[in-house]
Scaffold this motif. Structure first.
Motif, PDB file in Angstrom:
ATOM      1  N   LEU A   1      33.156  30.054  52.784  1.00 49.30           N
ATOM      2  CA  LEU A   1      34.360  29.662  51.765  1.00 49.30           C
ATOM      3  C   LEU A   1      34.573  30.454  51.410  1.00 49.30           C
ATOM      4  O   LEU A   1      35.374  30.968  49.594  1.00 49.30           O
ATOM      5  N   LEU A   2      34.024  32.178  51.571  1.00 46.79           N
ATOM      6  CA  LEU A   2      34.514  33.441  50.726  1.00 46.79           C
ATOM      7  C   LEU A   2      35.714  33.274  51.233  1.00 46.79           C
ATOM      8  O   LEU A   2      36.950  34.181  50.160  1.00 46.79           O
ATOM      9  N   VAL A   3      36.693  33.568  52.421  1.00 47.06           N
ATOM     10  CA  VAL A   3      37.477  34.178  52.542  1.00 47.06           C
ATOM     11  C   VAL A   3      38.516  33.269  52.636  1.00 47.06           C
ATOM     12  O   VAL A   3      39.293  33.549  52.052  1.00 47.06           O
ATOM     13  N   PHE A   4      38.287  31.945  52.346  1.00 51.51           N
ATOM     14  CA  PHE A   4      39.537  31.017  51.947  1.00 51.51           C
ATOM     15  C   PHE A   4      39.689  31.637  50.343  1.00 51.51           C
ATOM     16  O   PHE A   4      40.401  31.789  49.684  1.00 51.51           O
ATOM     17  N   GLY A   5      38.212  31.912  49.506  1.00 46.82           N
ATOM     18  CA  GLY A   5      38.641  31.180  48.135  1.00 46.82           C
ATOM     19  C   GLY A   5      38.870  32.977  47.966  1.00 46.82           C
ATOM     20  O   GLY A   5      39.917  33.234  47.039  1.00 46.82           O
ATOM     21  N   GLY A   6      38.778  34.361  48.703  1.00 47.37           N
ATOM     22  CA  GLY A   6      39.490  35.666  48.204  1.00 47.37           C
ATOM     23  C   GLY A   6      40.711  35.587  48.524  1.00 47.37           C
ATOM     24  O   GLY A   6      41.840  35.554  47.859  1.00 47.37           O
ATOM     25  N   LEU A   7      41.170  34.452  49.924  1.00 47.49           N
ATOM     26  CA  LEU A   7      42.235  34.579  49.923  1.00 47.49           C
ATOM     27  C   LEU A   7      44.004  33.911  49.175  1.00 47.49           C
ATOM     28  O   LEU A   7      44.277  33.979  48.643  1.00 47.49           O
ATOM     29  N   ILE A   8      43.741  32.672  48.376  1.00 52.26           N
ATOM     30  CA  ILE A   8      43.576  32.601  47.171  1.00 52.26           C
ATOM     31  C   ILE A   8      43.371  32.849  46.384  1.00 52.26           C
ATOM     32  O   ILE A   8      44.371  33.244  45.821  1.00 52.26           O
ATOM     33  N   GLY A   9      42.097  33.901  46.342  1.00 54.93           N
ATOM     34  CA  GLY A   9      42.177  34.743  44.944  1.00 54.93           C
ATOM     35  C   GLY A   9      43.247  36.343  44.857  1.00 54.93           C
ATOM     36  O   GLY A   9      43.750  36.567  43.674  1.00 54.93           O
ATOM     37  N   VAL A  10      43.673  36.718  46.241  1.00 54.24           N
ATOM     38  CA  VAL A  10      44.651  37.735  46.428  1.00 54.24           C
ATOM     39  C   VAL A  10      46.007  36.762  46.046  1.00 54.24           C
ATOM     40  O   VAL A  10      46.239  37.331  45.003  1.00 54.24           O
ATOM     41  N   PHE A  11      46.171  35.800  46.237  1.00 54.03           N
ATOM     42  CA  PHE A  11      47.449  34.638  45.987  1.00 54.03           C
ATOM     43  C   PHE A  11      47.666  34.611  44.279  1.00 54.03           C
ATOM     44  O   PHE A  11      48.865  35.565  42.796  1.00 54.03           O
ATOM     45  N   ILE A  12      46.208  34.610  43.617  1.00 57.34           N
ATOM     46  CA  ILE A  12      46.042  34.568  42.415  1.00 57.34           C
ATOM     47  C   ILE A  12      46.715  35.777  41.817  1.00 57.34           C
ATOM     48  O   ILE A  12      47.429  35.933  40.476  1.00 57.34           O
ATOM     49  N   ALA A  13      45.959  36.540  41.952  1.00 53.83           N
ATOM     50  CA  ALA A  13      46.386  38.370  40.946  1.00 53.83           C
ATOM     51  C   ALA A  13      47.722  39.163  41.676  1.00 53.83           C
ATOM     52  O   ALA A  13      48.058  39.270  40.779  1.00 53.83           O
ATOM     53  N   LEU A  14      47.811  38.073  43.094  1.00 52.42           N
ATOM     54  CA  LEU A  14      49.493  38.717  43.091  1.00 52.42           C
ATOM     55  C   LEU A  14      50.613  38.124  42.063  1.00 52.42           C
ATOM     56  O   LEU A  14      51.320  38.503  41.644  1.00 52.42           O
ATOM     57  N   GLY A  15      50.190  36.856  42.035  1.00 57.33           N
ATOM     58  CA  GLY A  15      50.768  36.391  40.949  1.00 57.33           C
ATOM     59  C   GLY A  15      50.978  36.095  40.328  1.00 57.33           C
ATOM     60  O   GLY A  15      51.827  36.769  39.463  1.00 57.33           O
ATOM     61  N   PHE A  16      49.959  36.620  39.215  1.00 56.24           N
ATOM     62  CA  PHE A  16      49.742  37.434  37.931  1.00 56.24           C
ATOM     63  C   PHE A  16      50.369  38.086  37.572  1.00 56.24           C
ATOM     64  O   PHE A  16      51.418  39.034  36.878  1.00 56.24           O
ATOM     65  N   SER A  17      50.305  39.543  38.894  1.00 56.92           N
ATOM     66  CA  SER A  17      51.380  40.338  39.033  1.00 56.92           C
ATOM     67  C   SER A  17      52.278  40.576  38.895  1.00 56.92           C
ATOM     68  O   SER A  17      53.168  40.737  38.497  1.00 56.92           O
ATOM     69  N   SER A  18      53.125  39.328  40.038  1.00 59.72           N
ATOM     70  CA  SER A  18      54.711  39.422  39.598  1.00 59.72           C
ATOM     71  C   SER A  18      54.818  39.071  38.562  1.00 59.72           C
ATOM     72  O   SER A  18      56.007  38.935  38.260  1.00 59.72           O
ATOM     73  N   LEU A  19      53.903  38.311  37.789  1.00 56.85           N
ATOM     74  CA  LEU A  19      54.391  37.984  36.381  1.00 56.85           C
ATOM     75  C   LEU A  19      54.663  39.360  35.834  1.00 56.85           C
ATOM     76  O   LEU A  19      55.601  39.019  34.974  1.00 56.85           O
ATOM     77  N   ILE A  20      53.481  40.228  35.322  1.00 61.78           N
ATOM     78  CA  ILE A  20      53.698  41.742  35.238  1.00 61.78           C
ATOM     79  C   ILE A  20      55.437  42.040  35.025  1.00 61.78           C
ATOM     80  O   ILE A  20      55.965  41.899  34.577  1.00 61.78           O
TER      81      ILE A  20
END
Lengths: 497, 235
Positions: free
Chosen positions: A431-450
């Motif tokens: 569960l963590l691997v999938f959650g973590g992968l999506i989490g990385v995309f969320i964080a990178l999404g925020f990052s590119s928004l900034i």
């Protein structure tokens, strides 16, 4: 490959309840994403504060007269001029007092307004921050310009144009230089240019000078009247042309050095160097274009400080906005240098006459504030992580309870507590691997928004650290249901439901 | 093979203490087929749990091959269940997420058997059970009798010396139940020790010995068993 059957059992159990598994993954993804972004923002705020404080501006001490900093809007007539202190180039000598001071320069914020050649641009526009307010007032009080004199002034500026076409501006000014040069850099009361006598200046203000060349396409530029040391203090250099010298400044040379963006925007064809531009009574030659700095400097125009040539007008308030700026090499020396300067200026002008400011203090306060906001963001993200983890742990616990029978059978078939514990931990890891992968995309999404807003994104190391950290924290929370599941009594396998 | 001495099993249900087994002494010999009978709540399932080390007794001694195993750590007990015991349940207890093959392979993974060996052994056992056409079927796609045969294959995967069967035919129609009993009989003939809980007198007749349970005590057993008890008392 050696995938054990109990792991297959785990994965198929997860797939057997897709909604629950998806909720778990989503919860983990959001909390991991939020934590990673929070940590990223925290790191970014820290880095930004460090970078900001490394800028030259925050190694400076600003000295200005009280009027220039606070009473700009009060009409000149209401001020008792005998209390006015006008800072001049001479005052820069205070820099010699402290070995810590690397550069000293004078800077005076103003604005250059251009004759764009529009029909509507016949009058005199006033700007709030315009340094020529006094001239403006005087101008209106004496509405009696002599046409002949105006004409002669125009001619003199025209003749100036002709001589200005030479590339070496030291040379081109030499024919109108009447005052002796002062190579010591101290101000000479007589260092007045004949073309710049006060009466002429006022008269000239009444009608605008024009140039032969193309008219600018913008009607004004933010401008600073600076002493040449400004460029060394800010570590600025020209990409085209040259900078002006102290000597030229004292001669009252009408020259401009433009920031790269300002230079590109001034004329339609983007070429500014060696052209002339008319502002009020003055015709400025553009002698240099600075390298791009990606700071507001790119949008500014710089002209030689006029304070050097305007002693006669000190009483009338010329050079009010002038600020002396002292740059130290190392920020730790600021306090000492400030104390030395304060002592000097107090003996020179009396106490509390001048404002002696250290912008670094304000910047530090501001960066502390943004750091606090970043900490709050991080704390909120961590709270989100905690809440999500408590819930994930809870769902996993109820899953473990529902699977007691399964665990009992596994134990009957020979699984030890340890086997069961690891089986449940592996399940959480999936569960963590999938959650973590999506989490990385969320964080990178925020990052590119900034990053979209022209800033750099979140630092990658902080984002990855945040992902790692939140995964570890989540893993700790999943230990509880795993331990609980491993304690299931094997006898439950025998029960008939 | 197994010797129980003065076993007591109590469950603490809050304020009430339930005595499930009361002073049980019992010996099961290598290669024996023992049937346990008794009404519901007589403690026969509890006894089977104890025999399979699915539960530890509140008091008394449990000797397996002469070793007291009640105080062994969880890991050792798990290893014994895995390697020496095979369980057959009334409700089959197959994992519905796993195929017949994977169900049979699972106990072998705890024994550290390699994947390829697990696979060939599972195939062999299922073929023996007449399920070679059902290898990759999920339990839900099989009949009760087929499911129980998969469960027996699973129980045999690590070549156990003791089979513990809890009413193995209880959920099956008579004909299918007979098939299962025939398989158990065959295993017994090959020398496997079998302990079976049953409600059926006919099935109990197949056994070498019948243990009757009543209110957590052994009520009546065959003469052979009485002799054992007497000899123990004499010691």
């Amino acid at each position: 490959m050696n995938i054990k059957e109990d792991f297959i059992l785990s994965v198929r159990s997860l797939l057997a309840s897709p909604l629950e598994s998806m909720l778990l993954v989503l919860g983990l993804a959001l909390s991991i994403g939020a934590t990673a972004s929070g940590l990223g923002m925290f790191a970014k705020a820290n880095d930004a504060a460090k970078q900001l404080l490394q800028q030259v501006e925050y190694r400076e001490i600003l000295v200005s007269s009280k009027q220039s900093s606070s009473e700009m809007n009060v009409p000149i007539t209401l001020q008792s001029t005998d209390e006015t202190v006008t800072l001049s180039v001479i005052d820069l000598e205070a820099a010699l007092l402290s070995p810590n001071i690397e550069f000293a320069y004078l800077s005076d914020r103003t604005r250059l307004r251009f004759n764009t050649g529009n029909a509507g641009f016949g009058g005199f526009r006033r700007g709030a921050g315009d340094n020529n307010n006094a001239a403006d007032n005087n101008n209106r009080n004496t509405p009696n310009p002599n046409p002949d004199e105006t004409q002669s002034n125009r001619q003199s500026t025209f003749s100036l144009n002709e001589t200005n076409t030479g590339s070496e501006h030291g040379q081109r000014n030499s024919d109108r230089q009447t005052a002796p040069e002062n190579t010591q850099g101290t101000q000479n009361e007589n260092a007045q240019n004949e073309n710049e006598s006060p009466n002429q200046r006022f008269r000239a203000d009444f009608e605008f000078a024009t140039t032969d060349g193309p008219a600018p396409i913008i009607d004004s530029l933010p401008a600073y009247e600076v002493t040449p040391e400004f460029f060394s203090a800010m570590n600025l250099s020209v990409q085209k042309g040259g900078l002006f010298t102290r000597q030229e400044m004292q001669q009252g040379a009408k020259v401009l050095v433009l920031g790269s963006k300002a230079a590109a925007s001034l004329f339609e064809d983007g070429v500014a160097l060696n052209r002339e531009v008319a502002s009020f009574d003055n015709i400025f030659s553009i002698v240099g274009v600075l390298h791009e700095t990606n700071t507001p400097i790119d949008y500014n125009a710089y002209r030689p400080s006029q304070v050097a040539t305007q002693n006669a007008f000190r009483f009338a308030g010329f050079g009010w906005g002038a600020k002396l700026q002292f740059t130290v090499h190392d920020a730790v020396d600021l306090t000492q240098a400030q104390a030395q300067l304060t002592q000097y200026f107090n003996t020179q002008y009396g106490e509390n006459v001048l404002n002696i400011q250290v912008p670094r203090e304000a910047a530090k306060a501001a960066s502390n504030r943004s750091e606090k906001i970043a900490i709050i963001t991080l704390v909120l993200a961590l709270s989100g992580l905690l809440i999500a983890n408590v819930n994930v742990s809870n769902i996993l616990y109820s899953r473990a309870l529902r699977r007691r029978k399964q665990v009992g059978i596994l134990k009957a078939l020979g699984a030890s507590k340890n086997n069961i514990f690891i089986m449940f931990l592996k399940e959480s890891a999936v569960l963590l691997v999938f959650g973590g992968l999506i989490g990385v995309f969320i964080a990178l999404g925020f990052s590119s928004l900034i990053a979209l807003e022209g800033q750099s994104g979140l630092p990658l190391y902080a984002v990855l650290l945040g992902v790692l950290m939140s995964c570890l924290i989540t893993l700790v929370f999943t230990l509880i249901p795993a331990i609980q599941a491993s304690k299931t009594a094997p006898a439950i396998a025998m029960r008939v439901e | 093979m197994i010797r129980l001495e003065n076993i007591e099993q109590k469950y603490d249900l809050g304020e009430q203490e339930v005595v499930a087994l009361n002073n049980i002494s019992l010996e099961i010999k290598e290669g024996e087929f023992v049937a346990i009978m008794g009404p519901s709540g007589s403690g026969k399932s509890t006894l089977l749990n104890l025999l399979g080390i699915l539960d530890n007794p509140s008091a008394g001694k449990f000797y397996l091959e002469g070793h007291d195993i009640t105080s062994l750590p969880d890991k050792e007990q798990a290893r014994i269940r895995n390697k020496h015991f095979g369980f057959i349940f009334q409700s089959f207890n197959l994992f519905s997420e796993l195929s017949a093959m994977e169900n049979v392979m699972l106990p072998m993974s705890y024994a550290g058997v390699s994947f390829s060996d697990r696979k060939s052994r599972a195939k062999e056992l299922l073929t023996q059970m007449g399920l070679s056409h059902r290898l990759n079927h999920l339990p839900t796609m099989m009949s009760g009798g087929e499911q129980q045969r998969v469960a027996i294959a699973r129980a045999l995967s690590n070549k156990p010396s003791l089979i513990l069967a809890d009413e193995p035919t209880g959920n099956l129609p008579t004909a299918k139940g007979q098939e299962i009993l025939d398989i158990l009989k065959g295993l017994h003939k090959q020398g496997t020790t079998i302990v079976m809980v049953t409600h059926n007198d006919e099935q109990a007749q197949m056994a070498d010995r019948v243990i009757y349970m009543q209110d957590g005590s052994i009520q009546d057993s065959s003469k052979q068993d009485n002799k054992v008890l007497e000899s123990q008392r004499g010691e």
